[in-house]
Design an enzyme around this catalytic site. Sequence first.
Site, PDB file in Angstrom:
ATOM      1  N   GLU A 276      97.387  38.412 -40.021  1.00  0.00           N
ATOM      2  CA  GLU A 276      98.550  37.599 -40.324  1.00  0.00           C
ATOM      3  C   GLU A 276      98.139  36.207 -40.803  1.00  0.00           C
ATOM      4  OE1 GLU A 276     100.915  39.414 -40.415  1.00  0.00           O
ATOM      5  OE2 GLU A 276     100.887  40.853 -38.790  1.00  0.00           O
ATOM      6  N   ASP A 280      99.127  34.951 -44.735  1.00  0.00           N
ATOM      7  CA  ASP A 280     100.008  33.825 -45.022  1.00  0.00           C
ATOM      8  C   ASP A 280      99.269  32.647 -45.620  1.00  0.00           C
ATOM      9  OD1 ASP A 280     101.924  35.409 -44.002  1.00  0.00           O
ATOM     10  OD2 ASP A 280     102.599  34.037 -42.460  1.00  0.00           O
ATOM     11  N   SER A 501     106.413  39.254 -43.438  1.00  0.00           N
ATOM     12  CA  SER A 501     105.382  38.239 -43.226  1.00  0.00           C
ATOM     13  C   SER A 501     104.758  37.797 -44.537  1.00  0.00           C
ATOM     14  CB  SER A 501     104.286  38.790 -42.315  1.00  0.00           C
ATOM     15  OG  SER A 501     103.769  39.991 -42.843  1.00  0.00           O
TER      16      SER A 501
END
Length: 675
Positions: A276, A280, A501
């Site tokens: 994650e 990002d 996400s």
Amino acid sequence: VHVEEFHLMENRLHRETFVQLTESDPTVLHELVFAIQQSNLDKLEAMVLERSTPGNALYQQWVTYDDVGELTANPIAYDAVHNWLVTNEITVKWTSPRKEYIKVEAPISVWNRLLSTTFYQFEDTALPMGKNSKKRLAHRANEYSLPRSLQPHLTTVFNTVQNPPVLNPRAYERAPYKSSFRSDISVQKVPGAEHRPVKEVQANGKVTVQFLNDFYRITTNTGSATQSQAVFQTNEESFSPTDLSLFQSTYGLPQQSPEDPSNMATADCINNSCYEGNLDLQYIMGVSQQTASIFWYVDPNAQNNPFLEWIEQVVADPNPPLVNSISWGAPEQSCAASDLQQFNTEAMKLAALGVTIVVSSGDNGAAGRVQNCNANSGSLVSPLWVGAPWTGVGYFPSFPASAPYVTAVGATQGPESDDPEIACQSQEGGVITTGGGFSTYYATPSWQSDAVNNYFNTLPSGTTPTSGYNRNGRGFPDISFVGVNYQTVIQGDLVGLYGTSASAPLLGAMLSLLNAARAESNITSVGFINPTLYAYGAENTFGPGGANFNPYNDVTEGNTKCMARNAQGQVYCCSSGFYATEGWDPVTGWGSAFYPDLAQMLSVEVNYTESPSSDGNDNKNGLSQTDSIVIGVVVGVVGLLLLVGIASCLCCGRKNESTSRPPAQAYAVASAPPA
């Protein structure tokens, strides 16, 4: 002898996975946070609404840090609480800059006496473990009270009865990295749930920064070091600087480094602990280059709500990041009312400052996880709501996507494979299913009420959702973007990652680019954008676009009934869920938007030239690398347009610069077993 009366403040919500053990050791020190009752919140709400509504004379004229502090300060309440603490010989550890919060510490025995309660030790068995897996224990009471004379001066006392939120796991099963991952997927149904057939779609397309530029017509990736963006992170999530550098060199992007105040950078992504973070960070910095970026990490120990801890930190910063991306979530019903209320207050204060918060809408449809398909989601098991009741099963909205002062972002699929843009769904090859629904705590905001009413009043035959959701709650998401197969460097390898996400930081990056463009003309940040998004969706003739300006690519296909694909290649589906329809819906919001149209909605005009290789299809146009930009800032008093400044740049000219601000994190979805 005068005996002071006590006022019951709050009861603890029962949660099976937050297990009560034994009474807490009375000698153990325990930290509490007293939240002071802030002043003029009704005036703050009105201020935010007028300054975020297109056509208002004060549109996008945000106020200062000091302005917000002066408006909400309550020195009488602070003094009353502080004096009570000092009188009772409580150690004050920290006070927020504007005196909204007082952090204190005392033995459990003292809190048992002062709050007329009994603290117990609890174990949180639901919170996913990070790479340093260990039990997460917390001291909590089942209820607490305060002297009646003190009650008007406080909104709540944190770390008393608030359960930690059930964070959606970050390490959900992603598709193996191969060209045709659809071939081994089978769809199962939960007992009593609807069976969804598999559509044999080959999702072979890969998403890169260049693809996003081409499809969404992003005419420049040049941000500004004077602007700032951040990504919330928690649960031991880290990022790899080596992977970031390799991503940038692989795709010809400028070498940049984020700010990492919590030292979460790692050389070893143990247990997928930077999927994650890497996703990002690589894309928010890849799309909005040169923008000062922050990797904002909050420790998810069982003593606090990480979302609330984060927003309190951001509000206390005199110079907060202008764009913040959150890609984690928790079932709203797992959160205490005091947590939800306080988050909303602080988000409203950030909105007044011109700060934007974008949040992933979730990756497991309307239910959130397969165990929730047949779980009661009616108002009787969600005592946070004070309006009209409802009954039913299978609807568990994700917080903080459900909060009114954030922009919730869903996921789509299709364009990456040269197919029409539809809602991202696991049973259609999307690996995850975009989340959405209606809040069980926050009421429908005024700027959204027409859109929500239109959705329910125009539902096509066969698309009426089963019962179990709050018809009068805040609906989400607000907008969506492609969320599949983002090419991300993990441990030196390219991996395709999926989810809201990915789409949330993409929107965050676009808004950072617009902030940079506006700053060149000395104009404020885009700020709280939701009223603008809904004003343009409701009235195609409204605003600087002129007659029939429709900024959205309406997504009318897809539903939120299925879970994310699990490790065995199976997809479980519920009977609960919503269908995409024309206009706004709780699946993809208004749909997606091309960057020039998003810019025009937010008072930045972008002129672009289609690539000579474009086939003319409005949904698949590319951009030449020398697309020019003309920025016109609309400063309006009820429809008066003032074009300020003209700037041009070439998106092919990039410098190798290092920024001094960080980002990075992501959503997480459970690979839940059958119910």
